[in-house]
Design an enzyme around this catalytic site. Structure first.
Site, PDB file in Angstrom:
ATOM      1  N   PRO A  23       0.852  -1.198   0.000  1.00 51.24           N
ATOM      2  CA  PRO A  23       0.000   0.000   0.000  1.00 51.24           C
ATOM      3  C   PRO A  23       0.887   1.248   0.000  1.00 51.24           C
ATOM      4  O   PRO A  23       1.873   1.328   0.743  1.00 51.24           O
ATOM      5  CB  PRO A  23      -0.775  -0.122   1.312  1.00 51.24           C
ATOM      6  CG  PRO A  23      -0.754  -1.578   1.655  1.00 51.24           C
ATOM      7  CD  PRO A  23       0.584  -2.068   1.158  1.00 51.24           C
ATOM      8  N   ASP A  53       4.799   0.243   9.619  1.00 49.40           N
ATOM      9  CA  ASP A  53       6.259   0.217   9.621  1.00 49.40           C
ATOM     10  C   ASP A  53       6.750   0.325  11.061  1.00 49.40           C
ATOM     11  O   ASP A  53       6.330   1.210  11.804  1.00 49.40           O
ATOM     12  CB  ASP A  53       6.794   1.414   8.822  1.00 49.40           C
ATOM     13  CG  ASP A  53       8.315   1.483   8.831  1.00 49.40           C
ATOM     14  OD1 ASP A  53       8.954   0.721   8.090  1.00 49.40           O
ATOM     15  OD2 ASP A  53       8.875   2.303   9.609  1.00 49.40           O
ATOM     16  N   TYR A  58      13.156   1.003  17.172  1.00 50.32           N
ATOM     17  CA  TYR A  58      12.119   1.888  17.728  1.00 50.32           C
ATOM     18  C   TYR A  58      11.592   1.357  19.061  1.00 50.32           C
ATOM     19  O   TYR A  58      10.941   2.076  19.800  1.00 50.32           O
ATOM     20  CB  TYR A  58      10.904   2.027  16.786  1.00 50.32           C
ATOM     21  CG  TYR A  58      11.184   2.538  15.403  1.00 50.32           C
ATOM     22  CD1 TYR A  58      12.379   3.175  15.095  1.00 50.32           C
ATOM     23  CD2 TYR A  58      10.248   2.394  14.386  1.00 50.32           C
ATOM     24  CE1 TYR A  58      12.629   3.633  13.810  1.00 50.32           C
ATOM     25  CE2 TYR A  58      10.490   2.859  13.112  1.00 50.32           C
ATOM     26  CZ  TYR A  58      11.688   3.465  12.828  1.00 50.32           C
ATOM     27  OH  TYR A  58      11.920   3.913  11.564  1.00 50.32           O
ATOM     28  N   LYS A  87      12.603  -3.695  10.720  1.00 47.60           N
ATOM     29  CA  LYS A  87      13.977  -3.428  10.266  1.00 47.60           C
ATOM     30  C   LYS A  87      15.024  -4.050  11.183  1.00 47.60           C
ATOM     31  O   LYS A  87      14.844  -4.088  12.405  1.00 47.60           O
ATOM     32  CB  LYS A  87      14.243  -1.908  10.216  1.00 47.60           C
ATOM     33  CG  LYS A  87      13.163  -1.119   9.517  1.00 47.60           C
ATOM     34  CD  LYS A  87      13.514   0.348   9.368  1.00 47.60           C
ATOM     35  CE  LYS A  87      12.335   1.161   8.933  1.00 47.60           C
ATOM     36  NZ  LYS A  87      11.389   1.458  10.015  1.00 47.60           N
ATOM     37  N   HIS A 120      18.105  -1.409   8.421  1.00 49.46           N
ATOM     38  CA  HIS A 120      17.691  -0.078   8.892  1.00 49.46           C
ATOM     39  C   HIS A 120      18.623   1.037   8.401  1.00 49.46           C
ATOM     40  O   HIS A 120      18.163   2.107   8.009  1.00 49.46           O
ATOM     41  CB  HIS A 120      17.630  -0.082  10.424  1.00 49.46           C
ATOM     42  CG  HIS A 120      16.806   1.022  11.003  1.00 49.46           C
ATOM     43  ND1 HIS A 120      16.039   0.856  12.123  1.00 49.46           N
ATOM     44  CD2 HIS A 120      16.616   2.316  10.641  1.00 49.46           C
ATOM     45  CE1 HIS A 120      15.407   1.999  12.416  1.00 49.46           C
ATOM     46  NE2 HIS A 120      15.764   2.890  11.527  1.00 49.46           N
ATOM     47  N   THR A 267      -2.208  11.256  17.319  1.00 48.04           N
ATOM     48  CA  THR A 267      -3.454  11.998  17.504  1.00 48.04           C
ATOM     49  C   THR A 267      -4.550  11.400  16.617  1.00 48.04           C
ATOM     50  O   THR A 267      -4.434  11.429  15.387  1.00 48.04           O
ATOM     51  CB  THR A 267      -3.223  13.476  17.096  1.00 48.04           C
ATOM     52  OG1 THR A 267      -1.969  13.900  17.634  1.00 48.04           O
ATOM     53  CG2 THR A 267      -4.340  14.366  17.555  1.00 48.04           C
TER      54      THR A 267
HETATM   55  N1  NAP Z   1      14.489   4.498   8.353  1.00 48.45           N
HETATM   56  C1  NAP Z   1      14.617   5.569   9.061  1.00 48.45           C
HETATM   57  O1  NAP Z   1      15.733   5.983   9.358  1.00 48.45           O
HETATM   58  C2  NAP Z   1      13.411   6.308   9.516  1.00 48.45           C
HETATM   59  C3  NAP Z   1      13.595   7.540  10.140  1.00 48.45           C
HETATM   60  C4  NAP Z   1      12.467   8.239  10.568  1.00 48.45           C
HETATM   61  C5  NAP Z   1      11.206   7.710  10.383  1.00 48.45           C
HETATM   62  N2  NAP Z   1      11.054   6.477   9.806  1.00 48.45           N
HETATM   63  C6  NAP Z   1       9.697   5.876   9.646  1.00 48.45           C
HETATM   64  O2  NAP Z   1       8.836   6.799   9.030  1.00 48.45           O
HETATM   65  C7  NAP Z   1       7.703   7.047   9.868  1.00 48.45           C
HETATM   66  C8  NAP Z   1       7.205   8.447   9.636  1.00 48.45           C
HETATM   67  O3  NAP Z   1       8.212   9.386   9.956  1.00 48.45           O
HETATM   68  P1  NAP Z   1       7.937  10.742  10.675  1.00 48.45           P
HETATM   69  O4  NAP Z   1       7.759  10.509  12.129  1.00 48.45           O
HETATM   70  O5  NAP Z   1       8.979  11.678  10.278  1.00 48.45           O
HETATM   71  O6  NAP Z   1       6.497  11.189  10.058  1.00 48.45           O
HETATM   72  P2  NAP Z   1       5.847  12.567   9.729  1.00 48.45           P
HETATM   73  O7  NAP Z   1       4.428  12.172   9.443  1.00 48.45           O
HETATM   74  O8  NAP Z   1       6.605  13.361   8.735  1.00 48.45           O
HETATM   75  O9  NAP Z   1       5.930  13.392  11.081  1.00 48.45           O
HETATM   76  C9  NAP Z   1       5.267  13.007  12.229  1.00 48.45           C
HETATM   77  C10 NAP Z   1       4.948  14.290  13.034  1.00 48.45           C
HETATM   78  O10 NAP Z   1       3.962  15.047  12.324  1.00 48.45           O
HETATM   79  C11 NAP Z   1       2.834  15.287  13.154  1.00 48.45           C
HETATM   80  N3  NAP Z   1       1.634  15.107  12.313  1.00 48.45           N
HETATM   81  C12 NAP Z   1       1.157  13.938  11.792  1.00 48.45           C
HETATM   82  N4  NAP Z   1       0.048  14.165  11.072  1.00 48.45           N
HETATM   83  C13 NAP Z   1      -0.192  15.491  11.132  1.00 48.45           C
HETATM   84  C14 NAP Z   1      -1.206  16.317  10.595  1.00 48.45           C
HETATM   85  N5  NAP Z   1      -2.178  15.821   9.847  1.00 48.45           N
HETATM   86  N6  NAP Z   1      -1.140  17.645  10.844  1.00 48.45           N
HETATM   87  C15 NAP Z   1      -0.150  18.164  11.597  1.00 48.45           C
HETATM   88  N7  NAP Z   1       0.844  17.423  12.130  1.00 48.45           N
HETATM   89  C16 NAP Z   1       0.812  16.098  11.911  1.00 48.45           C
HETATM   90  C17 NAP Z   1       2.882  14.257  14.266  1.00 48.45           C
HETATM   91  O11 NAP Z   1       2.380  14.802  15.446  1.00 48.45           O
HETATM   92  P3  NAP Z   1       1.435  13.995  16.519  1.00 48.45           P
HETATM   93  O12 NAP Z   1       2.003  12.610  16.683  1.00 48.45           O
HETATM   94  O13 NAP Z   1       1.595  14.822  17.732  1.00 48.45           O
HETATM   95  O14 NAP Z   1       0.042  13.997  15.970  1.00 48.45           O
HETATM   96  C18 NAP Z   1       4.390  13.984  14.393  1.00 48.45           C
HETATM   97  O15 NAP Z   1       5.005  14.902  15.266  1.00 48.45           O
HETATM   98  C19 NAP Z   1       8.200   6.737  11.279  1.00 48.45           C
HETATM   99  O16 NAP Z   1       7.171   6.438  12.189  1.00 48.45           O
HETATM  100  C20 NAP Z   1       9.043   5.527  10.991  1.00 48.45           C
HETATM  101  O17 NAP Z   1       8.213   4.391  10.845  1.00 48.45           O
HETATM  102  C21 NAP Z   1      12.130   5.798   9.347  1.00 48.45           C
END
Ligand code: NAP
Length: 314
Positions: A23, A53, A58, A87, A120, A267
């Site tokens: 997806p 994921d 994590y 990962k 990872h 949220t």
């Molecule tokens: N391989 C890697 O090195 C790596 C690194 C980073 C991430 N990842 C993966 O990628 C996923 C996503 O990364 P990310 O955490 O950077 O995601 P992101 O969606 O870019 O950012 C998440 C942040 O955005 C906020 N948010 C989410 N939806 C929102 C909305 N509709 N309006 C306003 N703010 C919003 C969330 O706040 P609230 O939670 O407070 O709502 C949270 O603080 C991770 O969970 C992980 O699985 C992988």
């Protein structure tokens, strides 16, 4: 077209090996609090997300597993309907450690297979139970005795056994992807990297497309980092015009340019909002592609293997 008639949120991308399709719109579980992780995972499945994921690093696999079990037991969704990815952490790169790490992930997730297992980061750390090994001066202790290809070959063995449907790479450069394609037996199905309008990674995306690899973007909403992608004036203007939120515009943009992507929220209202995406008109896609010139990397993990978004000590 109303958003009910728009199928963008259900987009699936073909995989060159494994479960067949992933997806495009996925839910990431890098959430520091265990209860929040469990609740958010359940809310994401309820909202319609069918790709999850997580990662050994994590420390959320157990909560993701519990949330899935609860939803599966309620009979709402079957295991086969959810694309589960996790990962291998940097301290488990030695080939003899890969299977043990993988089996521990399966056990915590309470599943008998995963749809995708990613390395990872391309950085090997000193093997052992300490996930963040440091010397007396605080520097990361790397493991020079293993190459990315050695680890990849151990990942390929997992695919042969069937408990790991597809394998891929995370936080890699284009050069590293090419190296693995040249020397490996199984092509990466997914390359998982930071990507959003401030870091579009067009060259990597183009290479992935030509080689049948899915590029999966993390930090699709900018991870609440600075500069605030969700407040970008072009994203905000498009959002007003199409009557969507900035987050929905960013997610639609990512799907429409042919990537899979991950978003994360603890949220409930935002989780629903993030699944309720619909197709942007072509002129909005052009405006984002041509109008946003700023280039920013938010996560320095690609430089050191140290995950920028995970607090030290976790
Ligand atoms: N391989 C890697 O090195 C790596 C690194 C980073 C991430 N990842 C993966 O990628 C996923 C996503 O990364 P990310 O955490 O950077 O995601 P992101 O969606 O870019 O950012 C998440 C942040 O955005 C906020 N948010 C989410 N939806 C929102 C909305 N509709 N309006 C306003 N703010 C919003 C969330 O706040 P609230 O939670 O407070 O709502 C949270 O603080 C991770 O969970 C992980 O699985 C992988």
């Amino acid at each position: 077209m109303t958003s009910e008639q728009d199928n963008l949120r259900y987009t699936k991308l073909s995989l060159n090996n494994g479960s067949g399709e992933i997806p495009a719109l996925g839910f990431g579980t890098l959430i520091p609090d265990p209860i929040a992780t469990r609740n958010a995972t359940k809310a994401a499945l309820d909202a319609g997300f069918r790709a999850l994921d997580t990662a050994e690093r994590y420390r959320t696999e157990r909560e993701v597993g519990e949330a899935m079990q609860e939803v599966f037991k309620a009979g709402k969704i079957r295991r086969e309907e959810v694309f589960v990815a996790t990962k291998l952490w940097n301290t488990n790169h030695r080939p003899e450690r890969v299977r043990t790490a993988f089996e521990a992930s399966l056990e915590k997730l309470q599943v008998d297979y995963v749809d995708l297992y990613l390395i990872h980061t391309p950085f090997a750390f000193r093997p052992g139970d300490e996930q963040d090994p440091r010397d007396a001066s605080g520097k990361v202790i790397y493991d020079k005795a293993v190459t990315l290809l050695d680890t990849w070959r151990a990942m390929e063995d997992l695919v042969d056994e069937g408990t790991c449907k597809a394998i891929g790479l995370s936080d890699v450069s284009l050069e590293q992807v090419k190296e693995i394609i040249k020397a490996g037996r199984i092509k990466p199905a997914v390359v998982h990297v930071e990507s959003h309008p401030y870091l579009p990674e067009w060259e990597l995306l183009d290479y992935c497309r030509k080689n049948g690899i899915v590029l999966q973007a993390f930090a699709a909403l900018g991870h609440s980092g600075e500069p605030k992608l969700l407040e970008d004036p072009i994203i905000a203007a498009v959002a007003r015009r199409v009557n969507k939120t900035p987050a929905q515009v960013l997610l639609a943009w990512g799907i429409q340019r042919g990537t899979a992507l991950l978003t994360t929220s603890k949220t409930p209202s935002r989780i629903k909002e993030n699944f309720d995406v619909s197709t942007l008109p072509e002129n909005a896609m052009r405006e984002i592609n041509d109008g946003i010139k700023l280039r920013v990397r938010l996560n320095a993990v690609v430089e050191t293997g140290v995950p920028g978004f995970i607090p030290r000590g976790r």
